[in-house]
Motif scaffolding. Structure first.
Motif, PDB file in Angstrom:
ATOM      1  N   ASP A  29      39.575  50.605  31.995  1.00 11.89           N
ATOM      2  CA  ASP A  29      39.826  50.818  30.574  1.00 11.89           C
ATOM      3  C   ASP A  29      39.038  51.770  29.713  1.00 11.89           C
ATOM      4  OD1 ASP A  29      42.333  49.447  30.354  1.00 11.89           O
ATOM      5  OD2 ASP A  29      41.213  47.570  29.299  1.00 11.89           O
ATOM      6  N   TYR A  30      38.217  52.140  30.383  1.00  8.31           N
ATOM      7  CA  TYR A  30      36.822  52.640  29.950  1.00  8.31           C
ATOM      8  C   TYR A  30      36.873  53.993  31.345  1.00  8.31           C
ATOM      9  CZ  TYR A  30      36.118  49.089  26.971  1.00  8.31           C
ATOM     10  OH  TYR A  30      36.546  47.917  26.170  1.00  8.31           O
TER      11      TYR A  30
ATOM     12  N   ARG B 251      39.873  55.580  21.561  1.00 15.43           N
ATOM     13  CA  ARG B 251      40.967  56.542  22.655  1.00 15.43           C
ATOM     14  C   ARG B 251      40.977  57.722  23.141  1.00 15.43           C
ATOM     15  NH1 ARG B 251      44.649  53.563  19.151  1.00 15.43           N
ATOM     16  NH2 ARG B 251      45.835  55.534  19.051  1.00 15.43           N
TER      17      ARG B 251
ATOM     18  N   ALA C 170      36.590  42.905  30.313  1.00 14.43           N
ATOM     19  CA  ALA C 170      36.855  44.220  29.744  1.00 14.43           C
ATOM     20  C   ALA C 170      37.182  45.137  31.404  1.00 14.43           C
ATOM     21  CB  ALA C 170      35.537  45.398  29.465  1.00 14.43           C
ATOM     22  N   ASN C 171      38.379  45.103  31.511  1.00 14.11           N
ATOM     23  CA  ASN C 171      38.747  45.814  32.787  1.00 14.11           C
ATOM     24  C   ASN C 171      37.832  47.431  32.782  1.00 14.11           C
ATOM     25  OD1 ASN C 171      40.630  44.287  33.386  1.00 14.11           O
ATOM     26  ND2 ASN C 171      41.552  44.380  32.297  1.00 14.11           N
TER      27      ASN C 171
ATOM     28  N   GLN D  70      37.689  58.031  24.549  1.00 13.59           N
ATOM     29  CA  GLN D  70      37.191  56.988  26.040  1.00 13.59           C
ATOM     30  C   GLN D  70      38.117  57.934  26.955  1.00 13.59           C
ATOM     31  OE1 GLN D  70      36.094  53.599  26.895  1.00 13.59           O
ATOM     32  NE2 GLN D  70      35.337  54.035  25.014  1.00 13.59           N
TER      33      GLN D  70
ATOM     34  N   ARG E 207      35.640  52.754  35.062  1.00  9.88           N
ATOM     35  CA  ARG E 207      36.269  53.520  36.531  1.00  9.88           C
ATOM     36  C   ARG E 207      36.049  54.098  37.060  1.00  9.88           C
ATOM     37  NH1 ARG E 207      40.757  57.217  34.139  1.00  9.88           N
ATOM     38  NH2 ARG E 207      41.005  55.832  32.152  1.00  9.88           N
TER      39      ARG E 207
END
Length: 135
Positions: free
Chosen positions: A30-31, A77, A26-27, A80, A35
């Motif tokens: 993307d969160y 989305r 999980a990058n 997030q 991040r």
């Protein structure tokens, strides 16, 4: 439930490996909470049978989520992209259970058109309230 053998991080992602040797990541990008977290905060996770939890940034990732291939819902989305909004608080304002709202966000359940309109209207009311703030 998938059994996880190993969890590790890289500078850009968190990785899991199940007992069958399948690896997924999980990058952090993307969160939003991950991040913007420091490397130290990203490393300060706890594991449970269900997933990974970061106490200091209030983030959770389920192990099953690493292996799911479904598309993210518009609600997912939205929350997030706006981590400052608390989905549980929005559910309370709507008068619906937090568990049901979480299922709408994850895509496990689909809200009716009417319910989705109620959700959108409530989020817009929150935005209007924030716009009216004068400090």
């Amino acid at each position: 439930m998938r059994e996880i053998k190993q969890v590790w991080t890289t500078p850009t992602a968190i990785w899991v490996e199940d007992t069958e040797g399948n690896q997924r990541s999980a990058n952090f990008a993307d969160y939003p909470r991950l991040r913007y977290a420091t490397p130290e905060e990203r490393e300060a996770y706890e594991l449970s049978a269900e997933g990974i939890h970061w106490e200091s940034i209030n983030e959770d990732l389920s192990f099953e989520g690493f292996f799911d291939t479904k598309e993210f819902t518009s609600l997912y989305r939205f929350f997030q992209a706006n981590p400052e909004l608390n989905a549980s608080a929005v559910a309370r304002r709507l008068g619906i259970s937090q568990s049901l709202f979480a299922q709408y966000i994850s895509g496990r359940k689909t809200p009716s058109r009417e319910r989705m309109e109620q959700i959108q209207e409530e989020i817009q009311r929150i935005g209007e309230s924030l716009l009216a703030v004068s400090l």
